[in-house]
Design an enzyme around this catalytic site. Structure first.
Site, PDB file in Angstrom:
ATOM      1  CB  CYS A  81      -4.771  -3.594  -5.750  1.00 18.47           C
ATOM      2  SG  CYS A  81      -5.177  -5.360  -5.796  1.00 18.47           S
ATOM      3  CG  HIS A 168      -4.891  -3.123  -0.794  1.00 23.64           C
ATOM      4  ND1 HIS A 168      -5.791  -2.358  -1.507  1.00 23.64           N
ATOM      5  CD2 HIS A 168      -4.945  -4.374  -1.330  1.00 23.64           C
ATOM      6  CE1 HIS A 168      -6.378  -3.117  -2.424  1.00 23.64           C
ATOM      7  NE2 HIS A 168      -5.882  -4.333  -2.335  1.00 23.64           N
ATOM      8  CD  GLU A 170      -5.698   0.768   0.263  1.00 23.92           C
ATOM      9  OE1 GLU A 170      -6.505   0.166  -0.456  1.00 23.92           O
ATOM     10  OE2 GLU A 170      -4.480   0.890  -0.023  1.00 23.92           O
TER      11      GLU A 170
END
Length: 224
Positions: A81, A168, A170
């Protein structure tokens, strides 16, 4: 000793999730503020570095920046990001405010084969949270993936092992996020010595005992 992938934090609410996701796939990680000196970062001997997301815009005057080039790390880098926008901006690309903000589940299309997306579906759902976007990629980089809105969602200079994603990986909402992080850790960074929680606990307890000796220690958690 487990191989270390270091995370440099630019203020993202998801930074702790990056570390958690890496440890879940048995990769040891630590988090440091983005403004730590380069020598201090490299003294930890990381075999890979991740630049986290962040709430600011890289093109603004007081936005957090590295005081050196990502090439100075000499190890593979993954920007997430804000990390992607920072890589692009600092290496001669351009990042601007987008015409529309992307937030939530977004479908991306992988347009170029790479180690980062090895084994990932050509079309996959990811979690976006950004208002800025990379408009021009740096020299030596390729576009790896784009969104349905034709926004660049991943770039790489595979020769120099610099990778970046706008989404993202994660967070759980990114369907193949674990696979992407696995690819970065094992295919790109070549992690061999994996992280075992029991080994970490044992060595940490030994370190604390050595440090504290016969004195007393206080452990404060969260609001403590």
């Amino acid at each position: 000793m487990a191989d270390l992938i270091l995370i440099l934090d630019f203020g993202s609410q998801y930074t702790q999730l990056i570390a958690k996701k890496l440890r879940k796939i048995h990769v040891y990680s630590e988090i440091l503020p983005y403004n730590k000196p380069l020598y201090e970062i490299m003294s930890k001997k990381p075999i890979g570095i991740i630049l986290s997301g962040g709430p600011q815009s890289v093109y603004k005057k007081n936005a957090p920046k590295l005081s050196y080039s990502v090439y100075d790390f000499g190890v593979p880098v993954l920007g997430i990001c804000y990390g992607m926008q920072l890589i692009a901006q600092s290496l001669g690309g351009e990042t601007f405010q987008g015409l529309r903000r992307e937030y939530g589940n977004t479908k991306i299309k992988v347009v170029k084969d790479s180690l980062l997306f090895k084994g990932v579906n050509k079309e996959t759902l990811v979690w976006m949270s950004h208002g800025d976007e990379v408009k021009k990629i740096p020299e030596g980089f390729d576009v790896l993936a784009v969104t349905e809105n034709s926004i660049i969602s991943s770039i790489a200079n595979e020769k120099r092992k610099i990778y970046a994603v706008q989404f993202h990986p994660e967070v759980e909402h990114t369907q193949e996020g674990s696979k992407i992080l696995e690819n970065f850790a094992f295919r790109i960074c070549k992690v061999k010595n994996i992280f075992k929680a029991e080994d970490f606990i044992k060595s940490t307890v030994e370190d604390i005992r050595s440090l504290v000796g016969s004195s007393k220690a206080i452990c404060a958690l969260s609001g403590g």
